[in-house]
Design an enzyme around this catalytic site. Structure first.
Site, PDB file in Angstrom:
ATOM      1  N   CYS A 112       0.811  -1.230   0.000  1.00 37.52           N
ATOM      2  CA  CYS A 112       0.000   0.000   0.000  1.00 37.52           C
ATOM      3  C   CYS A 112       0.840   1.274   0.000  1.00 37.52           C
ATOM      4  CB  CYS A 112      -0.959   0.010   1.180  1.00 37.52           C
ATOM      5  SG  CYS A 112      -2.194  -1.298   1.077  1.00 37.52           S
ATOM      6  N   HIS A 254      -3.267   7.239   2.363  1.00 39.61           N
ATOM      7  CA  HIS A 254      -3.730   5.919   1.918  1.00 39.61           C
ATOM      8  C   HIS A 254      -5.114   5.614   2.495  1.00 39.61           C
ATOM      9  CE1 HIS A 254      -3.984   1.790   0.962  1.00 39.61           C
ATOM     10  NE2 HIS A 254      -3.783   1.366   2.187  1.00 39.61           N
ATOM     11  N   ASN A 284     -10.192   0.078  -0.185  1.00 41.24           N
ATOM     12  CA  ASN A 284      -8.725   0.163  -0.125  1.00 41.24           C
ATOM     13  C   ASN A 284      -8.174  -0.441  -1.413  1.00 41.24           C
ATOM     14  OD1 ASN A 284      -6.007  -0.302   0.301  1.00 41.24           O
ATOM     15  ND2 ASN A 284      -6.249  -1.035   2.404  1.00 41.24           N
TER      16      ASN A 284
HETATM   17  O1  UT7 Z   1      -3.806  -1.053   3.728  1.00 44.00           O
HETATM   18  C1  UT7 Z   1      -2.648  -1.467   4.388  1.00 44.00           C
HETATM   19  C2  UT7 Z   1      -2.687  -1.269   5.847  1.00 44.00           C
HETATM   20  N1  UT7 Z   1      -3.878  -1.806   6.406  1.00 44.00           N
HETATM   21  C3  UT7 Z   1      -4.545  -1.155   7.340  1.00 44.00           C
HETATM   22  O2  UT7 Z   1      -4.189  -0.074   7.675  1.00 44.00           O
HETATM   23  C4  UT7 Z   1      -5.715  -1.863   7.986  1.00 44.00           C
HETATM   24  C5  UT7 Z   1      -5.837  -1.466   9.427  1.00 44.00           C
HETATM   25  N2  UT7 Z   1      -6.870  -2.192  10.156  1.00 44.00           N
HETATM   26  C6  UT7 Z   1      -8.192  -1.991  10.006  1.00 44.00           C
HETATM   27  O3  UT7 Z   1      -8.610  -1.199   9.182  1.00 44.00           O
HETATM   28  C7  UT7 Z   1      -9.124  -2.699  10.945  1.00 44.00           C
HETATM   29  O4  UT7 Z   1      -8.372  -3.379  11.953  1.00 44.00           O
HETATM   30  C8  UT7 Z   1     -10.071  -3.724  10.251  1.00 44.00           C
HETATM   31  C9  UT7 Z   1     -11.109  -2.979   9.423  1.00 44.00           C
HETATM   32  C10 UT7 Z   1      -9.273  -4.659   9.379  1.00 44.00           C
HETATM   33  C11 UT7 Z   1     -10.815  -4.536  11.311  1.00 44.00           C
HETATM   34  O5  UT7 Z   1     -11.522  -3.668  12.181  1.00 44.00           O
HETATM   35  P1  UT7 Z   1     -11.386  -3.856  13.776  1.00 44.00           P
HETATM   36  O6  UT7 Z   1     -12.252  -2.849  14.373  1.00 44.00           O
HETATM   37  O7  UT7 Z   1      -9.934  -3.831  14.104  1.00 44.00           O
HETATM   38  O8  UT7 Z   1     -12.032  -5.271  13.974  1.00 44.00           O
HETATM   39  P2  UT7 Z   1     -11.407  -6.547  14.680  1.00 44.00           P
HETATM   40  O9  UT7 Z   1     -10.474  -7.251  13.762  1.00 44.00           O
HETATM   41  O10 UT7 Z   1     -10.932  -6.214  16.061  1.00 44.00           O
HETATM   42  O11 UT7 Z   1     -12.706  -7.428  14.854  1.00 44.00           O
HETATM   43  C12 UT7 Z   1     -13.762  -7.023  15.753  1.00 44.00           C
HETATM   44  C13 UT7 Z   1     -14.861  -8.051  15.654  1.00 44.00           C
HETATM   45  C14 UT7 Z   1     -14.356  -9.491  15.738  1.00 44.00           C
HETATM   46  O12 UT7 Z   1     -15.330 -10.249  16.418  1.00 44.00           O
HETATM   47  P3  UT7 Z   1     -15.160 -10.603  17.998  1.00 44.00           P
HETATM   48  O13 UT7 Z   1     -13.861 -11.332  18.106  1.00 44.00           O
HETATM   49  O14 UT7 Z   1     -15.157  -9.273  18.701  1.00 44.00           O
HETATM   50  O15 UT7 Z   1     -16.357 -11.421  18.286  1.00 44.00           O
HETATM   51  C15 UT7 Z   1     -14.311  -9.934  14.302  1.00 44.00           C
HETATM   52  O16 UT7 Z   1     -14.470 -11.332  14.176  1.00 44.00           O
HETATM   53  O17 UT7 Z   1     -15.499  -7.924  14.361  1.00 44.00           O
HETATM   54  C16 UT7 Z   1     -15.493  -9.204  13.724  1.00 44.00           C
HETATM   55  N3  UT7 Z   1     -15.378  -8.965  12.285  1.00 44.00           N
HETATM   56  C17 UT7 Z   1     -16.440  -8.773  11.501  1.00 44.00           C
HETATM   57  N4  UT7 Z   1     -17.764  -8.757  11.776  1.00 44.00           N
HETATM   58  C18 UT7 Z   1     -18.590  -8.511  10.744  1.00 44.00           C
HETATM   59  C19 UT7 Z   1     -14.252  -8.869  11.536  1.00 44.00           C
HETATM   60  N5  UT7 Z   1     -14.578  -8.630  10.256  1.00 44.00           N
HETATM   61  C20 UT7 Z   1     -15.936  -8.560  10.208  1.00 44.00           C
HETATM   62  C21 UT7 Z   1     -16.849  -8.327   9.184  1.00 44.00           C
HETATM   63  N6  UT7 Z   1     -18.155  -8.304   9.479  1.00 44.00           N
HETATM   64  N7  UT7 Z   1     -16.461  -8.100   7.908  1.00 44.00           N
END
Ligand code: UT7
Length: 335
Positions: A112, A254, A284
């Site tokens: 990215c 980004h 993204n």
């Molecule tokens: O582009 C290169 C660099 N990349 C980035 O900068 C990405 C940075 N990270 C992010 O943007 C975020 O961390 C994500 C969008 C990838 C994820 O968001 P988050 O708020 O960090 O979610 P999480 O991974 O902590 O997940 C929270 C909950 C989990 O459930 P539990 O364990 O709390 O029950 C996940 O299983 O949300 C769940 N979850 C979803 N639920 C519904 C994860 N993905 C989804 C989904 N739909 N698509």
């Protein structure tokens, strides 16, 4: 006055398949509410069967050339992590299809952060007078490497391409790339990966499992690093040219997550309208993210000639970078 690389043209391209959050809920255990509130993405575009990264790169590059009024350049630098083939690089094919016979052409892989790395590389070629002009293209088709059932990545990523034309000029001209900052941290190499299919597995006589060939990201671990690295990098680049962050008319960072963009804005004390956002409409798009956001900002009138603008990127590797310029008076060619 020493030679500077000057932005002379801008173009972008999106593939034809529009995928809304509601479309994804039919295939994945997710919801429009979760995707919108946690990422800010509402829709993304993906390539149809048979379309690859070079196809988008060629269209974006043609549009950037037409925006610049130039018919030829002396180098093509393509930022991508989804090349058409593992070997050779995709840029020579793109150059040939653009009718650019025998020009320098190579790929840059910084995920990215690829567009800022490619921009710095091409600017260096111009400043050192190896070439007088260059196309810098960011193009990726991450939909081709995501696991179809991975809700954590499929909701975020989209395909696309964006390109700028650079030409030799001087630092007093609007469009001159005034300063860059680039960085990396390989201790974070496991956070954003396509683990299999490379020399490490082959030399270990390991046949890649299907999952090894798909993209994986530890989003939570990456989130804070993205905010911190982009914020610190922009502050350093802005300072290096004698500006203050308050001088910025627009930060084009980004487009990974709307919450990341808000956090960088807060870290740098920028108003909401000083931070470009188009991820709601394209997701993204990896190396295409910054030129697509630039094209959107110009098309909507948010970015105008003379504006002080900073670019910032962060991605796998880990890698990051930033650049500053005053925006030139150029038309944008996009879909
Ligand atoms: O582009 C290169 C660099 N990349 C980035 O900068 C990405 C940075 N990270 C992010 O943007 C975020 O961390 C994500 C969008 C990838 C994820 O968001 P988050 O708020 O960090 O979610 P999480 O991974 O902590 O997940 C929270 C909950 C989990 O459930 P539990 O364990 O709390 O029950 C996940 O299983 O949300 C769940 N979850 C979803 N639920 C519904 C994860 N993905 C989804 C989904 N739909 N698509």
């Amino acid at each position: 006055m020493r030679t500077s690389a000057v932005v002379a043209g801008l173009g972008s391209a999106l593939p034809p398949n529009r995928v809304t959050n509601d479309d994804l809920t039919k295939e994945l255990d997710t919801s429009d509410e979760w995707i919108t509130s946690r990422t800010g993405v509402r829709q993304r575009f993906t390539v149809p069967v048979g379309m690859a990264t070079s196809d988008l790169a060629v269209v974006a590059a043609q549009r950037a050339l037409s925006s610049s009024g130039m018919t030829t350049v002396e180098a093509v630098v393509l930022a991508t992590s989804t090349p058409d083939h593992p070997c050779p690089a995709t840029a020579p094919d793109v150059a040939t299809r653009l009718g650019l016979a025998q020009v320098a052409a190579f790929d840059v892989a910084a995920v990215c952060a690829g567009f800022v790395y490619a921009l710095a590389t091409a600017a260096g070629l111009i400043e050192s007078r190896v070439v007088n002009s260059a196309l810098v293209i960011g193009a990726d088709t991450f939909s081709t490497i995501l696991h179809p059932q991975d809700r954590t990545t499929r909701v975020i990523f989209g395909d696309g391409a964006g390109a700028v034309v650079l030409r030799a000029g001087n630092a007093a001209i609007d469009g001159a790339l005034l300063a860059f900052d680039l960085g990396s941290d390989g201790t974070g190499r496991d956070l954003i990966t396509v683990w299999g299919g490379g020399a490490r597995q082959r030399s270990s006589r390991i046949v890649p499992a299907a999952a090894d060939l798909h993209f994986a990201m530890q989003g939570k671990a990456v989130f804070n690093r993205a905010v911190q690295c982009m914020g610190t990098s922009v502050a350093a680049t802005v300072r290096s040219v004698g500006w203050d962050v308050t001088d910025l008319d627009l930060l084009v960072a980004h487009q990974a997550n709307a919450r990341i963009l808000r956090a960088i804005g807060q870290q740098l004390d920028l108003d909401e309208d000083q931070v470009a956002v188009n991820l709601d409409r394209v997701g993204n798009t990896v190396a295409a993210s910054i030129p697509l956001a630039l094209a959107d900002a110009v098309a909507t009138g948010r970015l105008r000639p003379g504006h002080h603008v900073a670019l910032a990127a962060f991605g796998g590797g880990l890698t990051w970078g930033s650049a500053v310029l005053r925006w030139p008076d150029i038309p944008v060619a996009m879909e």
